[in-house]
Design an enzyme around this catalytic site. Sequence first.
Site, PDB file in Angstrom:
ATOM      1  N   ARG A 146      44.767  43.414  22.938  1.00 30.27           N
ATOM      2  CA  ARG A 146      45.495  44.410  23.741  1.00 30.27           C
ATOM      3  C   ARG A 146      44.565  45.356  24.490  1.00 30.27           C
ATOM      4  NH1 ARG A 146      48.721  44.422  19.161  1.00 30.27           N
ATOM      5  NH2 ARG A 146      50.594  43.170  19.463  1.00 30.27           N
ATOM      6  N   GLU A 151      33.776  43.257  54.533  1.00 30.41           N
ATOM      7  CA  GLU A 151      34.512  44.289  53.776  1.00 30.41           C
ATOM      8  C   GLU A 151      33.856  45.663  53.959  1.00 30.41           C
ATOM      9  OE1 GLU A 151      37.416  43.756  52.421  1.00 30.41           O
ATOM     10  OE2 GLU A 151      37.522  41.665  51.760  1.00 30.41           O
ATOM     11  N   LYS A 159      36.689  53.333  49.017  1.00 30.17           N
ATOM     12  CA  LYS A 159      37.609  52.648  48.110  1.00 30.17           C
ATOM     13  C   LYS A 159      38.023  53.564  46.963  1.00 30.17           C
ATOM     14  CE  LYS A 159      39.190  48.618  45.962  1.00 30.17           C
ATOM     15  NZ  LYS A 159      39.084  47.205  45.687  1.00 30.17           N
ATOM     16  N   ARG A 211      47.348  52.788  49.036  1.00 30.25           N
ATOM     17  CA  ARG A 211      46.319  51.783  48.733  1.00 30.25           C
ATOM     18  C   ARG A 211      46.437  50.565  49.656  1.00 30.25           C
ATOM     19  NH1 ARG A 211      43.916  49.852  42.787  1.00 30.25           N
ATOM     20  NH2 ARG A 211      42.581  48.236  43.647  1.00 30.25           N
ATOM     21  N   GLU A 245      48.924  50.686  44.036  1.00 29.09           N
ATOM     22  CA  GLU A 245      49.297  50.167  45.340  1.00 29.09           C
ATOM     23  C   GLU A 245      50.783  50.277  45.623  1.00 29.09           C
ATOM     24  OE1 GLU A 245      47.099  46.676  46.546  1.00 29.09           O
ATOM     25  OE2 GLU A 245      48.656  46.129  47.970  1.00 29.09           O
ATOM     26  N   ASN A 287      44.329  46.723  52.750  1.00 33.32           N
ATOM     27  CA  ASN A 287      44.676  45.383  53.232  1.00 33.32           C
ATOM     28  C   ASN A 287      44.463  45.235  54.731  1.00 33.32           C
ATOM     29  OD1 ASN A 287      45.446  44.468  50.700  1.00 33.32           O
ATOM     30  ND2 ASN A 287      47.489  45.341  50.912  1.00 33.32           N
ATOM     31  N   HIS A 327      44.480  36.444  55.154  1.00 32.17           N
ATOM     32  CA  HIS A 327      45.021  35.589  54.089  1.00 32.17           C
ATOM     33  C   HIS A 327      45.688  34.351  54.676  1.00 32.17           C
ATOM     34  CE1 HIS A 327      45.319  39.150  51.052  1.00 32.17           C
ATOM     35  NE2 HIS A 327      44.183  38.490  50.909  1.00 32.17           N
ATOM     36  N   LYS A 349      41.625  46.195  39.613  1.00 35.13           N
ATOM     37  CA  LYS A 349      42.496  45.014  39.677  1.00 35.13           C
ATOM     38  C   LYS A 349      41.765  43.863  39.002  1.00 35.13           C
ATOM     39  CE  LYS A 349      45.284  45.594  43.866  1.00 35.13           C
ATOM     40  NZ  LYS A 349      45.577  44.991  45.186  1.00 35.13           N
ATOM     41  N   HIS A 402      36.415  34.385  52.055  1.00 32.77           N
ATOM     42  CA  HIS A 402      37.423  35.435  52.226  1.00 32.77           C
ATOM     43  C   HIS A 402      37.016  36.450  53.306  1.00 32.77           C
ATOM     44  CE1 HIS A 402      40.349  38.511  51.264  1.00 32.77           C
ATOM     45  NE2 HIS A 402      39.364  39.374  51.063  1.00 32.77           N
ATOM     46  N   HIS A 439      43.953  41.923  56.398  1.00 29.61           N
ATOM     47  CA  HIS A 439      44.181  40.909  55.376  1.00 29.61           C
ATOM     48  C   HIS A 439      45.445  40.072  55.575  1.00 29.61           C
ATOM     49  CE1 HIS A 439      40.774  42.686  53.429  1.00 29.61           C
ATOM     50  NE2 HIS A 439      40.887  41.928  52.359  1.00 29.61           N
TER      51      HIS A 439
HETATM   52  N1  LIG Z   1      39.760  42.793  42.001  1.00 26.04           N
HETATM   53  C1  LIG Z   1      39.779  43.099  43.283  1.00 26.04           C
HETATM   54  O1  LIG Z   1      40.162  44.193  43.690  1.00 26.04           O
HETATM   55  C2  LIG Z   1      39.289  42.081  44.269  1.00 26.04           C
HETATM   56  C3  LIG Z   1      39.038  42.460  45.585  1.00 26.04           C
HETATM   57  C4  LIG Z   1      38.524  41.513  46.461  1.00 26.04           C
HETATM   58  C5  LIG Z   1      38.288  40.220  46.027  1.00 26.04           C
HETATM   59  N2  LIG Z   1      38.546  39.877  44.731  1.00 26.04           N
HETATM   60  C6  LIG Z   1      38.276  38.525  44.234  1.00 26.04           C
HETATM   61  O2  LIG Z   1      36.883  38.300  44.295  1.00 26.04           O
HETATM   62  C7  LIG Z   1      36.649  36.903  44.377  1.00 26.04           C
HETATM   63  C8  LIG Z   1      35.546  36.633  45.372  1.00 26.04           C
HETATM   64  O3  LIG Z   1      34.382  37.290  44.942  1.00 26.04           O
HETATM   65  P1  LIG Z   1      32.952  36.914  45.509  1.00 26.04           P
HETATM   66  O4  LIG Z   1      33.011  36.818  46.981  1.00 26.04           O
HETATM   67  O5  LIG Z   1      31.993  37.848  44.877  1.00 26.04           O
HETATM   68  O6  LIG Z   1      32.769  35.404  45.015  1.00 26.04           O
HETATM   69  P2  LIG Z   1      32.087  34.744  43.739  1.00 26.04           P
HETATM   70  O7  LIG Z   1      32.222  35.575  42.536  1.00 26.04           O
HETATM   71  O8  LIG Z   1      32.598  33.362  43.699  1.00 26.04           O
HETATM   72  O9  LIG Z   1      30.538  34.707  44.151  1.00 26.04           O
HETATM   73  C9  LIG Z   1      30.149  33.944  45.279  1.00 26.04           C
HETATM   74  C10 LIG Z   1      28.994  32.999  44.903  1.00 26.04           C
HETATM   75  O10 LIG Z   1      27.778  33.731  44.770  1.00 26.04           O
HETATM   76  C11 LIG Z   1      27.147  33.452  43.524  1.00 26.04           C
HETATM   77  N3  LIG Z   1      26.424  34.664  43.182  1.00 26.04           N
HETATM   78  C12 LIG Z   1      26.931  35.818  42.692  1.00 26.04           C
HETATM   79  N4  LIG Z   1      25.976  36.753  42.652  1.00 26.04           N
HETATM   80  C13 LIG Z   1      24.827  36.184  43.110  1.00 26.04           C
HETATM   81  C14 LIG Z   1      23.522  36.671  43.322  1.00 26.04           C
HETATM   82  N5  LIG Z   1      23.196  37.940  43.105  1.00 26.04           N
HETATM   83  N6  LIG Z   1      22.605  35.799  43.805  1.00 26.04           N
HETATM   84  C15 LIG Z   1      22.938  34.519  44.086  1.00 26.04           C
HETATM   85  N7  LIG Z   1      24.170  34.011  43.931  1.00 26.04           N
HETATM   86  C16 LIG Z   1      25.109  34.848  43.435  1.00 26.04           C
HETATM   87  C17 LIG Z   1      28.285  33.071  42.616  1.00 26.04           C
HETATM   88  O11 LIG Z   1      27.836  32.301  41.541  1.00 26.04           O
HETATM   89  C18 LIG Z   1      29.176  32.279  43.570  1.00 26.04           C
HETATM   90  O12 LIG Z   1      28.684  30.970  43.714  1.00 26.04           O
HETATM   91  C19 LIG Z   1      37.973  36.259  44.744  1.00 26.04           C
HETATM   92  O13 LIG Z   1      38.469  35.583  43.613  1.00 26.04           O
HETATM   93  C20 LIG Z   1      38.865  37.441  45.078  1.00 26.04           C
HETATM   94  O14 LIG Z   1      40.221  37.217  44.765  1.00 26.04           O
HETATM   95  C21 LIG Z   1      39.031  40.789  43.849  1.00 26.04           C
HETATM   96 ZN   LIG Z   2      39.344  41.478  50.975  1.00 18.22          ZN
END
Ligand SMILES: NC(=O)c1ccc[n+]([C@@H]2O[C@H](COP(=O)([O-])OP(=O)(O)OC[C@H]3O[C@@H](n4cnc5c(N)ncnc54)[C@H](O)[C@@H]3O)[C@@H](O)[C@H]2O)c1
Ligand SMILES: [Zn+2]
Length: 367
Positions: free
Chosen positions: A123, A187, A229, A243, A239, A247, A254, A145, A267, A250
């Site tokens: 939990r 971003e 942020k 918040r 949100e 987006n 999306h 999130k 993305h 987006h």
């Molecule tokens: N929680 C939120 O508010 C929120 C907001 C935006 C996006 N997201 C989520 O985030 C995800 C995308 O995140 P991302 O773009 O970081 O992708 P990711 O976590 O897949 O990382 C991208 C790639 O980079 C590699 N990597 C990470 N750090 C590295 C480093 N320092 N050096 C070399 N390689 C490295 C990873 O292994 C991966 O292959 C999506 O699932 C999206 O839904 C969440």
């Molecule tokens: Zn985004």
Amino acid sequence: MRALEVRISAETRSYPVYIGRGLLGSLGKLASRHGFPKRVMVITDEHVAPLYGEATAEALKAGGFSPELVSIPPGESSKSLATVSSLYDRLIARGFDRGCGICALGGGVVGDIAGFVAATYLRGIPWIQVPTTLLAQVDSSVGGKTGVNHPAGKNLIGAFYQPRLVLIDPDLLGSLPPRELHAGLAEVVKAALIGDAQLFSLLEAHWEGFVSGDPELLEEAILRACRVKAEVVSRDEREVGHRRILNFGHTLGHALEAATEYRHFLHGEAVAWGMLGAIWLSWKRGLLNDGERGRIEALLSRLPKPPIPEIPTERFREHLRRDKKIVAGTLHYVYLSRIGEAVLEEGISEEELLSALERISSLEAPS
Ligand SMILES: NC(=O)c1ccc[n+]([C@@H]2O[C@H](COP(=O)([O-])OP(=O)(O)OC[C@H]3O[C@@H](n4cnc5c(N)ncnc54)[C@H](O)[C@@H]3O)[C@@H](O)[C@H]2O)c1
Ligand SMILES: [Zn+2]
């Protein structure tokens, strides 16, 4: 080191976001200062583990912690309940109880999964975020999130669960593939557009430095983007209103990602195109003046991204309709009134969004 305070006003909880080059080495000291549990499961992925796994474990040990590392396969396909379940198995097998914590070391994928595990295991146990991609450092690590995908759609399962602290070390971006860096920059541009005109000027003045990953510039941009942020999230954790300005770009972004089966764009790349559509719509509505529209288009056109492929209108329409925010009935669209200020307005038609797609499809992609 610079520290931001993210205050979640509704529940009067707050946590710090520490930002600074070389800060990973201080992880143990900072975690200890915040009374983090001594036994920590570090959740990371198979790309990040060999790069920063050991340094993270050493930094934790230096603060008196006992870390254990677990790696998941990298990439969005890991963001599933199956991965979450395998992580529960691991925590149980290793005897992790309420007095233990989780540290997420990786990009947004790791952060979202590890945060969801932390939110739900027993939990809820405390967690720390150490984001390692630019996208995670400026966006996903702040705001609480967490969650995973369902075969029916992205991020359908999740929870709001704030970490105890976030540690952002811009030096970790040195190993990031350029394409990931550029997607994260989108971003950063978004944060500037919706909340920090000075950041936008900084991006304009030093664009080449940002694109090549200059760590000093990135540190400043990360701090400013996180401030935007944090400010937005502090006003509206769940949100329900404000918040939604996060987006910006987006809705179209999306739809572009989904209509190309998540294979064509990262993305941030899709969001860069989506923002170009959004500023065009803002200008058409008379909200944004010619001069600012020109500046934004000039900057976003220099962000490396793949061109928009031919997308049948019907397919795009379908994905627009599937967007959670549209299904809810009232579609609020995020417009820009000027650089640094976004406005939420009700009532945008599918036809307007399709005309924006047509407009951005006609723009040149940078080579
Ligand atoms: N929680 C939120 O508010 C929120 C907001 C935006 C996006 N997201 C989520 O985030 C995800 C995308 O995140 P991302 O773009 O970081 O992708 P990711 O976590 O897949 O990382 C991208 C790639 O980079 C590699 N990597 C990470 N750090 C590295 C480093 N320092 N050096 C070399 N390689 C490295 C990873 O292994 C991966 O292959 C999506 O699932 C999206 O839904 C969440
Ligand atoms: Zn985004």
